[in-house]
Design an enzyme around this catalytic site. Structure first.
Site, PDB file in Angstrom:
ATOM      1  N   ASP A 219     -23.641  63.506 131.791  1.00  0.00           N
ATOM      2  CA  ASP A 219     -24.585  62.713 132.124  1.00  0.00           C
ATOM      3  C   ASP A 219     -25.612  63.329 133.181  1.00  0.00           C
ATOM      4  OD1 ASP A 219     -25.815  60.603 132.957  1.00  0.00           O
ATOM      5  OD2 ASP A 219     -24.920  59.625 133.777  1.00  0.00           O
ATOM      6  N   SER A 243     -30.691  56.052 134.086  1.00  0.00           N
ATOM      7  CA  SER A 243     -30.409  55.938 133.076  1.00  0.00           C
ATOM      8  C   SER A 243     -30.262  54.458 132.086  1.00  0.00           C
ATOM      9  CB  SER A 243     -28.877  56.341 132.608  1.00  0.00           C
ATOM     10  OG  SER A 243     -28.931  57.947 133.270  1.00  0.00           O
ATOM     11  N   GLN A 293     -30.547  61.719 125.419  1.00  0.00           N
ATOM     12  CA  GLN A 293     -30.571  60.661 126.654  1.00  0.00           C
ATOM     13  C   GLN A 293     -31.964  60.095 127.091  1.00  0.00           C
ATOM     14  OE1 GLN A 293     -29.996  60.010 131.537  1.00  0.00           O
ATOM     15  NE2 GLN A 293     -27.594  60.298 130.239  1.00  0.00           N
TER      16      GLN A 293
END
Length: 307
Positions: A219, A243, A293
């Site tokens: 991430d 996100s 993502q």
């Protein structure tokens, strides 16, 4: 939500003296309740300047919780998760695991992370018993600076004090092979970049911990391929990034305390959303994992590329 939603002028919590130790504490979950079809785990949160939980933390915690409900011969090969609400980094996290399915080769688990009884993250992950089969992998990118050369070049770059503190207090050492995008975007504005990563010290030999820490690391910086394409640095006033979801596929074993190359690319951005993908390689060229993502990204109109 990812820590990417921070503002650079927000007050920071006290300094973290052992970032890796803090990360390991956060990933050391407690089991408080066991049921026939559900398992409950609790974990702490590590401090973040914005007060919001770092998305990678809850990703890693969710994987560890699910992993503890599977047989020892099954390892995670994929996960798909959604960030539902911003998490409060001053509070702990409760993780509920549902044992959806156990087959001869695969096990499926659903993990939800809660704070104060409200879900902040939801994930479904699949685990597999290792089997023989066809094998191929994408090649290691060509022409990428080594982590030592990239670090030597970055040593002369002056960063905003908060950016410097975030880097110094992270359990993950991050070195951009091209250039960082913290305070400005140097070089071509292209939707791709390469980032070297590793934990700041060894974390032992537990493969489950390395897989979870890899989810934690996945991430970090993946959103930047979207920003780099438009010349937008993290420090841009008015920038808002968060996100939305995260997917990850583990392909092969890899140690997070050795250098890993995170090759990142953004195939599309539109309508206030940007998609980023990534491939994680060992320094020796082995493809360890693939990620994807989608983020929300809002910038002042004057900062949009071409204005």
């Amino acid at each position: 939500m990812s820590e990417a939603g921070r503002s650079v002028d927000e007050a920071a919590p006290p300094a973290i003296t052992d970032p890796v130790g803090t990360m390991l504490d956060v990933l050391d979950l407690d089991s408080s309740t066991a049921r026939t079809t559900e398992d409950i785990f609790t974990g702490s949160s590590h401090p973040m300047p914005s007060g919001r939980i770092f998305g990678g933390q809850v990703l890693a915690q969710a994987i560890i919780a699910a992993d503890r409900t599977t047989d020892d011969d099954r390892v995670p090969h994929s996960m798909h998760g959604y960030f539902l609400r911003p998490g409060d980094a001053t509070r702990g996290v409760t993780l509920s695991v549902d044992r959806i399915h156990d087959g001869r080769s695969f096990s499926t688990r659903r993990t939800q992370a809660f704070q104060q009884g409200v879900p902040i993250f939801s994930m479904i992950a699949s685990f597999q018993r290792e089997d023989a089969g066809l094998e191929h992998a994408a090649p290691f990118p060509e022409g990428v600076l080594s982590p030592e050369d990239a670090a030597a070049r970055a040593a002369d770059v002056q960063l905003h004090p908060l950016s410097r503190r975030l880097l110094d207090e992270s359990p993950i050492e991050v070195v951009h092979a091209e250039s960082a995008v913290y305070d400005r975007v140097a070089g071509p504005h292209v939707p791709r970049q390469h980032v070297w990563m590793r934990t700041r010290r060894p974390i032992g030999d537990d493969p489950a911990l390395h897989r979870a820490a890899l989810a934690y690391m996945s991430d970090l910086t993946i959103q930047e391929s979207v920003l780099r394409a438009h010349g937008v640095p993290w420090a841009l006033p008015g920038l808002k990034v968060a996100s939305l979801d995260h997917a990850m596929w583990w392909h092969r074993p890899g140690r997070v305390d050795d250098w890993l190359l995170y090759a990142q690319e953004s195939p599309s951005a539109r309508g206030g959303r940007g998609l980023a993908t990534g491939r994680i390689f060992t320094r020796g060229g082995v493809l360890v994992a693939t990620t994807a993502q989608e983020i929300t990204v809002r910038v002042p109109e004057s900062a949009i590329s071409g204005d």
